[in-house]
Design an enzyme around this catalytic site. Structure first.
Site, PDB file in Angstrom:
ATOM      1  N   CYS A   1     -13.337  58.331-111.249  1.00 19.70           N
ATOM      2  CA  CYS A   1     -13.060  57.709-112.535  1.00 19.70           C
ATOM      3  C   CYS A   1     -11.647  57.146-112.604  1.00 19.70           C
ATOM      4  CB  CYS A   1     -13.292  58.731-113.645  1.00 19.70           C
ATOM      5  SG  CYS A   1     -14.970  59.315-113.602  1.00 19.70           S
TER       6      CYS A   1
ATOM      7  N   PRO B   1       5.089  58.721 -82.249  1.00 19.99           N
ATOM      8  CA  PRO B   1       4.030  57.845 -82.769  1.00 19.99           C
ATOM      9  C   PRO B   1       2.902  58.632 -83.421  1.00 19.99           C
ATOM     10  CG  PRO B   1       3.799  58.091 -80.399  1.00 19.99           C
ATOM     11  CD  PRO B   1       5.012  58.892 -80.791  1.00 19.99           C
TER      12      PRO B   1
ATOM     13  N   GLY C   1       6.233  54.605 -85.690  1.00 17.89           N
ATOM     14  CA  GLY C   1       6.212  53.392 -86.497  1.00 17.89           C
ATOM     15  C   GLY C   1       5.423  52.216 -85.970  1.00 17.89           C
TER      16      GLY C   1
HETATM   17  N1  PLP Z   1       8.270  60.251 -87.518  1.00 18.07           N
HETATM   18  C1  PLP Z   1       8.588  60.377 -88.812  1.00 18.07           C
HETATM   19  C2  PLP Z   1       9.856  61.084 -89.146  1.00 18.07           C
HETATM   20  C3  PLP Z   1       7.757  59.879 -89.814  1.00 18.07           C
HETATM   21  O1  PLP Z   1       8.092  60.019 -91.098  1.00 18.07           O
HETATM   22  C4  PLP Z   1       6.559  59.219 -89.443  1.00 18.07           C
HETATM   23  C5  PLP Z   1       5.654  58.644 -90.446  1.00 18.07           C
HETATM   24  O2  PLP Z   1       6.005  58.091 -91.413  1.00 18.07           O
HETATM   25  C6  PLP Z   1       6.252  59.126 -88.080  1.00 18.07           C
HETATM   26  C7  PLP Z   1       7.120  59.644 -87.157  1.00 18.07           C
HETATM   27  C8  PLP Z   1       4.986  58.488 -87.609  1.00 18.07           C
HETATM   28  O3  PLP Z   1       4.915  57.150 -87.923  1.00 18.07           O
HETATM   29  P1  PLP Z   1       3.707  56.287 -87.411  1.00 18.07           P
HETATM   30  O4  PLP Z   1       2.468  56.974 -87.799  1.00 18.07           O
HETATM   31  O5  PLP Z   1       3.883  54.988 -88.090  1.00 18.07           O
HETATM   32  O6  PLP Z   1       3.851  56.152 -85.926  1.00 18.07           O
END
Ligand code: PLP
Length: 419
Positions: free
Chosen positions: A348, A280, A240
């Site tokens: 389109c 991540p 996240g």
């Molecule tokens: N873990 C889960 C369960 C996710 O759904 C996501 C993406 O939405 C991620 C990790 C990776 O998130 P991010 O790319 O924001 O680090």
């Protein structure tokens, strides 16, 4: 400017490689990634979590190219997957001995079977029904499936609604108040091993506060599990962390700061033998990639100026889907006057745009534009809409490049169809 992107002799380079040269070699549009940037970012996570023995499971959905996966596994990352297809990619990229976390609300029995056979590290369970299905599939295969419950803590990640995942309005996870009950049920199933606790509240989080809220919640849940004599061996805090999309809302935390915060917040787990894991995606690959596109023509509709490029929403859907901002740089610097223009693709749909009323140096047919910060949820979200073949991907490092995905041909487009 993003790390490992710079202008040399007025031409934009990615990790020492001229994007103009790449356009000549592979055609446009194409994705180019800086491997130096990807590895530095991933290493920042791996090293940042070392003090607590934490593990990094790269979220494959952000960019699932096999070469990128292979590079990340080589420096100690595991994988966070959400489908049988992603499991297939991970195994193909040599990830059979890395930690693999299987998340997602819709795991099918075929996907579950494949994951049991691949001995994934953990299934992140998102419903009672899923727990029961995994238990029965594991039992049929004389296996014991390791699980974590992905808890939905009802915390507002304050991000775009489409990438917010930790509210009860979202489909993800098990509501907090039902979690302990589900652990009790899981504990008594012979084909299930309770292994962890997981949470992921959303993507492109730019401040520390929602993370802190979610970690406090998780630590309290670990304590409650302890009171019920349910022990876990890992805590998965999800992914996240946001990046800088040049939209005036840059992420306020570096990866190193994020990891310091994780280490401080989870100190108390050290003497409980609980490994911290994170997932991540965007923050590892997002700023490392660009989508390079060529201007086909410019046009005026009344007084409205459009720059029509050969890339489109099927190649990079984020602006259309989330109204997201990507900085747009000319590959060759020019002193042209700056004018407000809509940068649009040939598809389109009026939703097929990369930028609206963006002030850019006036471009001409044949000019190359680089859509920056496109390494995450770019190529991996691409489609073939309007029968547009999937574009090429190139990986650059220290002035050397290699194509890591060929551009599809029209023959590829129809290869699986029959009539
Ligand atoms: N873990 C889960 C369960 C996710 O759904 C996501 C993406 O939405 C991620 C990790 C990776 O998130 P991010 O790319 O924001 O680090």
């Amino acid at each position: 400017m993003y790390q490992h992107f710079d202008y040399k002799s007025k031409t934009l380079h990615c990790d020492g490689v001229s994007l103009e040269t790449l356009a000549t070699e592979v055609g446009t549009p194409f994705y180019a990634y800086s491997l130096s940037s990807i590895l530095e970012r991933a290493s920042a996570y791996v090293n940042g979590l070392k003090p607590i023995g934490g593990k990094v499971c790269y979220s494959v959905k952000a960019n699932s190219n096999l070469t990128i996966l292979k590079e990340l596994f080589a420096i100690g990352c595991g994988a966070d997957i959400v489908s049988g297809g992603e499991l297939y990619r991970v195994l193909l990229a040599g990830g059979d001995d890395v930690p693999i976390i299987f998340s997602g609300v819709g795991k099918t029995k075929e996907e579950i079977d494949a994951a049991i056979d691949a001995r994934v590290t953990c299934f992140n369970i998102e419903s009672v029904d899923e727990l029961d299905l995994i238990a029965s599939r594991a039992s049929l295969r004389n296996a014991v499936a390791p699980i974590a419950i992905r808890v939905n803590p009802n915390i507002d990640a304050k991000t775009h609604p489409y990438i917010s995942t930790g509210l009860y309005d979202n489909k993800f996870g098990v509501p907090a108040k039902e979690t302990l009950q589900l652990y009790k049920r899981a504990k008594d199933i012979p084909s299930i091993k309770v292994s962890g606790l997981a949470c992921h509240i959303g993507s492109q989080l730019t401040t520390a506060q929602p993370f802190a809220e979610s970690w406090n919640f998780l630590l309290e849940t670990v304590r409650q599990l302890g009171e019920m004599a349910i022990s876990i061996d890992h805590l998965d805090i999800g992914g996240g962390l946001g990046i800088n999309y040049g939209d005036g809302k840059p992420c306020q935390l570096s990866i190193a700061e994020f990891c310091d915060n994780v280490c401080n917040a989870t100190k108390s787990l050290a003497n409980q033998d609980i490994t911290v894991m994170c997932e991540p995606g965007r923050s590892i690959v997002g700023e490392a990639g660009t989508l390079v596109t060529k201007v086909i023509r410019t046009k005026l509709n009344g007084s409205k100026h459009f720059t029509v490029v050969d890339g489109a929403m099927n190649d990079l859907i984020r602006p259309s889907l989330y109204q997201s901002h990507h900085p747009i740089l000319p590959v060759r610097e020019k002193d042209n006057e700056q004018i407000p223009t809509d940068v649009v693709g040939p598809i389109c749909e009026s939703g097929d745009f990369f930028a609206k009323d963006r002030k850019l140096a006036k471009a001409e047919a044949g000019d190359l534009l680089a859509l920056m910060a496109a390494g995450a949820y770019g190529a991996s979200m691409a489609s073939r809409y309007n029968s547009r073949p999937i574009v090429a991907e190139v990986l650059c490092k220290d002035s050397v490049w290699k194509q890591i995905r060929k551009r599809e041909s029209y023959r590829d487009l129809v290869a699986l169809e029959s009539f």
